[in-house]
Design a protein around this motif. Structure first.
Motif, PDB file in Angstrom:
ATOM      1  N   ILE A 160      -3.441  52.307 -24.995  1.00  0.00           N
ATOM      2  CA  ILE A 160      -4.425  51.288 -24.654  1.00  0.00           C
ATOM      3  C   ILE A 160      -5.244  50.910 -25.880  1.00  0.00           C
ATOM      4  O   ILE A 160      -5.473  49.733 -26.159  1.00  0.00           O
ATOM      5  N   LEU A 161      -5.659  51.921 -26.637  1.00  0.00           N
ATOM      6  CA  LEU A 161      -6.445  51.632 -27.837  1.00  0.00           C
ATOM      7  C   LEU A 161      -5.640  50.801 -28.830  1.00  0.00           C
ATOM      8  O   LEU A 161      -6.165  49.877 -29.452  1.00  0.00           O
ATOM      9  N   LYS A 162      -4.379  51.119 -28.930  1.00  0.00           N
ATOM     10  CA  LYS A 162      -3.513  50.374 -29.854  1.00  0.00           C
ATOM     11  C   LYS A 162      -3.503  48.891 -29.466  1.00  0.00           C
ATOM     12  O   LYS A 162      -3.631  48.008 -30.315  1.00  0.00           O
ATOM     13  N   ALA A 167      -5.309  43.250 -30.092  1.00  0.00           N
ATOM     14  CA  ALA A 167      -5.994  42.077 -29.549  1.00  0.00           C
ATOM     15  C   ALA A 167      -7.167  41.680 -30.461  1.00  0.00           C
ATOM     16  O   ALA A 167      -7.398  40.501 -30.728  1.00  0.00           O
ATOM     17  N   PHE A 168      -7.857  42.688 -30.966  1.00  0.00           N
ATOM     18  CA  PHE A 168      -8.982  42.425 -31.868  1.00  0.00           C
ATOM     19  C   PHE A 168      -8.488  41.719 -33.136  1.00  0.00           C
ATOM     20  O   PHE A 168      -9.079  40.752 -33.600  1.00  0.00           O
ATOM     21  N   LYS A 169      -7.389  42.222 -33.639  1.00  0.00           N
ATOM     22  CA  LYS A 169      -6.811  41.640 -34.850  1.00  0.00           C
ATOM     23  C   LYS A 169      -6.404  40.183 -34.597  1.00  0.00           C
ATOM     24  O   LYS A 169      -6.626  39.308 -35.430  1.00  0.00           O
ATOM     25  N   PRO A 512       0.647  43.018 -26.585  1.00  0.00           N
ATOM     26  CA  PRO A 512      -0.060  41.914 -27.240  1.00  0.00           C
ATOM     27  C   PRO A 512       0.628  41.451 -28.518  1.00  0.00           C
ATOM     28  O   PRO A 512       0.421  40.321 -28.958  1.00  0.00           O
ATOM     29  N   GLU A 513       1.442  42.329 -29.106  1.00  0.00           N
ATOM     30  CA  GLU A 513       2.142  41.907 -30.330  1.00  0.00           C
ATOM     31  C   GLU A 513       3.254  40.941 -30.004  1.00  0.00           C
ATOM     32  O   GLU A 513       3.516  40.005 -30.732  1.00  0.00           O
ATOM     33  N   ASN A 514       3.897  41.225 -28.894  1.00  0.00           N
ATOM     34  CA  ASN A 514       5.008  40.377 -28.491  1.00  0.00           C
ATOM     35  C   ASN A 514       5.049  40.311 -26.970  1.00  0.00           C
ATOM     36  O   ASN A 514       5.743  41.102 -26.324  1.00  0.00           O
ATOM     37  N   TYR A 551      -6.369  34.222 -22.720  1.00  0.00           N
ATOM     38  CA  TYR A 551      -6.195  34.145 -24.164  1.00  0.00           C
ATOM     39  C   TYR A 551      -4.965  34.934 -24.637  1.00  0.00           C
ATOM     40  O   TYR A 551      -4.175  34.463 -25.435  1.00  0.00           O
ATOM     41  N   LEU A 552      -4.825  36.149 -24.100  1.00  0.00           N
ATOM     42  CA  LEU A 552      -3.752  37.011 -24.607  1.00  0.00           C
ATOM     43  C   LEU A 552      -2.424  36.785 -23.893  1.00  0.00           C
ATOM     44  O   LEU A 552      -1.371  36.804 -24.515  1.00  0.00           O
ATOM     45  N   ALA A 553      -2.493  36.586 -22.577  1.00  0.00           N
ATOM     46  CA  ALA A 553      -1.239  36.496 -21.823  1.00  0.00           C
ATOM     47  C   ALA A 553      -0.982  35.083 -21.302  1.00  0.00           C
ATOM     48  O   ALA A 553       0.085  34.814 -20.756  1.00  0.00           O
ATOM     49  N   GLY A 554      -1.963  34.222 -21.449  1.00  0.00           N
ATOM     50  CA  GLY A 554      -1.754  32.846 -21.008  1.00  0.00           C
ATOM     51  C   GLY A 554      -1.838  32.651 -19.511  1.00  0.00           C
ATOM     52  O   GLY A 554      -1.521  31.582 -19.005  1.00  0.00           O
ATOM     53  N   GLU A 555      -2.250  33.695 -18.815  1.00  0.00           N
ATOM     54  CA  GLU A 555      -2.352  33.589 -17.361  1.00  0.00           C
ATOM     55  C   GLU A 555      -3.546  34.382 -16.854  1.00  0.00           C
ATOM     56  O   GLU A 555      -3.897  35.415 -17.431  1.00  0.00           O
ATOM     57  N   VAL A 556      -4.131  33.900 -15.763  1.00  0.00           N
ATOM     58  CA  VAL A 556      -5.267  34.629 -15.197  1.00  0.00           C
ATOM     59  C   VAL A 556      -4.806  36.009 -14.749  1.00  0.00           C
ATOM     60  O   VAL A 556      -3.653  36.179 -14.371  1.00  0.00           O
ATOM     61  N   PRO A 557      -5.686  37.001 -14.783  1.00  0.00           N
ATOM     62  CA  PRO A 557      -5.269  38.359 -14.413  1.00  0.00           C
ATOM     63  C   PRO A 557      -5.195  38.592 -12.905  1.00  0.00           C
ATOM     64  O   PRO A 557      -4.607  39.567 -12.468  1.00  0.00           O
ATOM     65  N   PHE A 558      -5.818  37.727 -12.126  1.00  0.00           N
ATOM     66  CA  PHE A 558      -5.781  37.904 -10.669  1.00  0.00           C
ATOM     67  C   PHE A 558      -6.011  36.548 -10.028  1.00  0.00           C
ATOM     68  O   PHE A 558      -6.652  35.680 -10.597  1.00  0.00           O
TER      69      PHE A 558
END
Length: 756
Positions: A160-162, A167-169, A512-514, A551-558
């Motif tokens: 998770i931290l990774k 995501a921060f990067k 998040p990388e791919n 932002y990250l996945a392009g879709e709402v989470p719920f």
RNA sequence: GGGCUGUUAGCUCAGUUGGUUAGAGCGUUCGCUUGACAUGCGAAAGGUCACAGGUUCGAAUCCUGUAUAGCCCACCA
């Protein structure tokens, strides 16, 4: 069967039956969507998923957690509909909350956070949390929650931290993370800055002091900050002052000359109409200062003490400094008058002390680019809110959002992944404990010859890099500029919500990388079905999850946000340990059974409102459980050990028609009520039917006909259906009785929901 | 300063799109060891649905205003 229902012996047995059966772990239907369409109706039911609002890992269970019963009801209902159901549990390290609790513990032992280097302190808190983390899990099991424990996550897991760092990067590379010196909400007691959301604006009675600044008079509530004044501002439309704009005002006590400027932000009607500009200690003043290219001076430091003032005030806390300043001003004849002022002041939501606006470099997320799609998603109904009025609240907040300070000057949490080269940035200020545990403070330039890098690094408490310091969002072995190996990571940690905002992504295996290489789980369950939580974290958490999800996945989470109710005591007060008004859910389950507690948290409750849970109500629901038990005992005692597979429902006895019609209606109504999130009413509907129609009327009526197989059939049918309707609400007792019915094939938890 | 929500039986609260005698739990009164249940059964009392207007054949429910309680947001120092 016993004469009364005994939850104690039943509950553990039933929960382990469910767990061993693996019913909490969804069977993912991997039929490709194409084929699924072809076979519609047979397989390929859409999944239903809920991510648990992660409890703080150090938090023992309270009634607030017990309200997650709502989520269990949804999950159990959908499971009975035959859908693959995932209810994903987890727990949160809860940065400041946990550190605050831990520091209180330290204080009792006569210690403080200043006595330890950061790695030692971190390790201590880690262990403290680990001691409590398991407790929470076992408590949730006691409440019968059908969570998939095989997918449990903890917010500080390496994976998770990774992902959070990645995501921060990405945010940084996209220009959405920046480090800047601004006025931040700083709590000098907690020793950290906060975001806007963590400041409580409370009303307070203070005084407005009118001071003589030479050619002009100003009014201020904070005379202790006059030493950091850089200008006096008036409104350009204020004719009283037109002539003196451009002249010099004189700060009393220190007799410093400062310019008189004009700015629209100054209210003509407030005080004298002239505002002293103190960019180092006020957000508005800072803004004005920036506009007019004025310097910013600080006269209070992060420890909350006076600096850069006059010798008499040096080192005092602002409260004392204020009194002394007033006295000095009075003696100099510069205090014109004092009048009472009722206004709002910012307080630390955590420790309740006054927030000190301070100028310091912090890490921010540029939020508008994240808010914009989040606004659109809500407007287009991609995320729905229940009750709907929360959509407005959400939109109002999103539309007025300000950049998010994500850095906290605390130990408990992942450090921001930025590395400074000490040789390139010798002006970095460092606090550390040397080998002899002595506190050392200084810039790297000042201390580098006296202490080895290793000693500094091991004893490190915190560092403060100047705003212009160079950093890398990457851990290198050597500085790419000067090849030095004396690299040190930022000591600011992430706002907890920065991590938990990405929780639905990271618990489901988002990459998040791919993103295309995200896990099966992610592809299958994201976006999740419902986010159910208390409204108090709508902005903190729900809004952030939506922003990160988009932002990250392009879709709402719920797809739906459901805001549940808050448990309060009989006087309408929030339950808290400090008020000693808590009703402990586990004590209640011990005394009356889990089903009774669960039902009492749902029965007759309206969403997103406060409700009172009293022992009396739990007792009433315990009585209902007993009613279910005894009615079942009665019915079962008259049923033959095996029943024909197809009951004679198509030809009911004429006297049974009314109850069968009522049963039918009950199924319809309850189903609709659950579908529309009216759980409180659904519970009432079943209660009413089972107790007052079935038990009071039908069973009494049918007693003379007990030898009639037709009557037994009806009794069986109603009991069987009622148990299924009741199961999401009262899972233990219904599962237990279900197992005692004749012709038992599979557990109730996976039996089909009654057909309409 | 802006916004939101509540005000329904003695108490705690339901009442989904306006529609027959306004509901529940607890409490109160009276009577019951009635073939599962006294953690129970039967019966009963108790509400001008905060107030004032309005819309409607019809309002607890919709509109306007008032009072009152609470919550959220907010850079008048």
């Amino acid at each position: 069967m016993d004469k009364t229902y005994n939850p104690k012996t039943t509950e553990a047995e039933i929960y382990s039956l469910w767990e061993k059966g693996g019913y909490f772990t969804p069977k993912i239907d991997k039929t490709p969507p194409r084929l699924r369409l072809a076979k519609r109706g047979e397989t390929g039911k859409k999944p239903f998923s809920i991510i648990l609002p992660l409890p703080n890992a150090n938090d023992p269970m309270h009634m607030g957690h017990a309200v997650f019963t709502i989520e269990d009801i949804m999950c159990r209902y959908h499971r009975m509909l035959g859908e693959p159901v995932l209810w994903l549990p987890g727990s949160d390290h809860a940065g400041i909350e946990t550190q605050f609790v831990f520091e209180k513990k330290l204080k009792k032992e006569g210690k403080s956070r200043f006595d330890f280097d950061r790695q030692t302190l971190y390790r201590m808190i880690w262990n403290f949390v680990e001691e409590n983390r398991e407790i929470n899990i076992s408590q949730m099991k006691k409440l019968g929650f059908s969570m998939d424990w095989t997918r449990y996550h903890y917010s500080l897991e390496p994976e998770i931290l990774k992902n959070v760092f990645t995501a921060f990067k990405k945010l940084y590379d996209d220009g959405l993370v920046y480090r800047k010196e601004k006025i931040v909400n700083y709590c000098t007691f907690c020793g950290t800055a906060f975001s806007e959301l963590e400041v409580d604006h409370l009303e307070k009675d203070e005084f407005l002091y009118y001071l003589d600044y030479g050619p002009i008079q100003i009014a201020t509530t904070r005379p202790e900050t006059i030493f950091a004044d850089v200008a006096v501002a008036v409104n350009p439309k204020d004719k009283r002052f037109t002539k003196i704009i451009g002249q010099k005002a004189i700060v009393p006590i220190i007799n410093k000359e400062i310019p008189i400027i004009s700015d629209e932000l100054v209210e003509i009607d407030f005080g004298t109409g002239a505002l002293k500009i103190t960019p180092g200690h006020d957000a508005t003043d800072f803004e004005i200062g920036q506009k007019h290219k004025l310097p910013a001076i600080s006269c209070i430091d992060p420890s909350g003490k006076m600096i850069n003032a006059i010798p008499e005030l040096e080192g005092l806390f602002p409260k004392e400094a204020r009194e002394k300043s007033i006295e000095l001003l009075k003696n100099l004849g510069k205090l014109i008058k004092t009048e009472p002022l009722h206004h709002t002041v910012g307080f630390c939501y955590r420790c309740k002390n006054v927030i000190e606006p301070l100028l310091m470099p912090q890490w921010f997320v540029k939020i508008e680019p994240l808010a914009e799609p989040s606004i659109k998603a809500a407007e287009e109904g991609k995320v729905k809110f229940f009750p709907p009025r929360f959509k407005k609240q959400y939109l109002d907040w999103m539309n007025n959002i300000r950049d998010w300070n994500i850095s906290r000057q605390i130990v408990w949490g992942p450090r921001i992944p930025a590395w400074y080269c000490l040789d390139c940035n010798p002006q970095i200020k460092i606090n550390f404990l040397d080998k002899g545990k002595n506190f050392v403070f200084g810039t790297f330039a000042e201390i580098k010859d006296k202490y080895s890098f290793e000693e500094i690094k091991n004893g490190l408490q915190s560092l403060t890099a100047p705003v212009e310091a160079k950093f890398e969002i990457k851990e290198n072995e050597k500085c790419p500029v000067c090849q030095s190996t004396r690299l040190i990571q930022e000591t600011d940690t992430f706002d907890t919500w920065f991590l938990s905002g990405q929780w639905p992504l990271n618990t489901l295996g988002f990459n998040p990388e791919n993103p295309s290489r995200s896990s099966e789980d992610f592809k299958y369950f994201y976006p999740t079905s419902v986010m159910d939580t208390l409204w108090d974290i709508l902005f903190f958490w729900v809004a952030r999850m939506i922003m990160f999800g988009l932002y990250l996945a392009g879709e709402v989470p719920f797809k739906t946000v459901h805001l549940h109710s808050r448990v309060v005591d009989k006087n309408g007060q929030k339950m808290s340990k400090s008020k000693s008004n808590v009703i402990d859910p586990l004590t209640m389950t011990e005394k009356y059974g889990t089903d009774a507690l669960r039902m009492s948290l749902v029965f007759g409750i309206a969403p997103a409102s406060d409700f009172v849970v009293s022992e009396e109500k739990i007792i009433a629901m315990r009585n209902f459980a007993n009613k279910i038990w005894n009615a079942s005992r009665f019915v079962i005692s008259y049923l033959p050990p095996s029943l024909p597979d197809t009951p004679l429902t198509s030809h009911p006895h004429p006297d049974d028609r009314w109850i069968l019609e009522e049963l039918d209606k009950t199924v319809k109504v309850v189903t609709k009520q659950i579908e529309t999130y009216h759980f409180g009413q659904a519970a009432e509907t079943i209660y009413e039917f089972f107790w007052h129609s079935f038990c009071d009327k039908y069973i009494e009526m049918v007693k003379p006909r007990l030898s009639d197989p037709n009557a037994l059939n009806t009794l069986y049918l109603i009991l069987n259906t009622s148990l299924r309707l009741l199961h999401p609400f009262m899972p233990f007792i219904t599962e237990k009785i279900w197992s005692l019915l004749p012709n038992q094939k599979e557990p109730l938890i996976i039996s089909p929901w009654p057909e309409i």
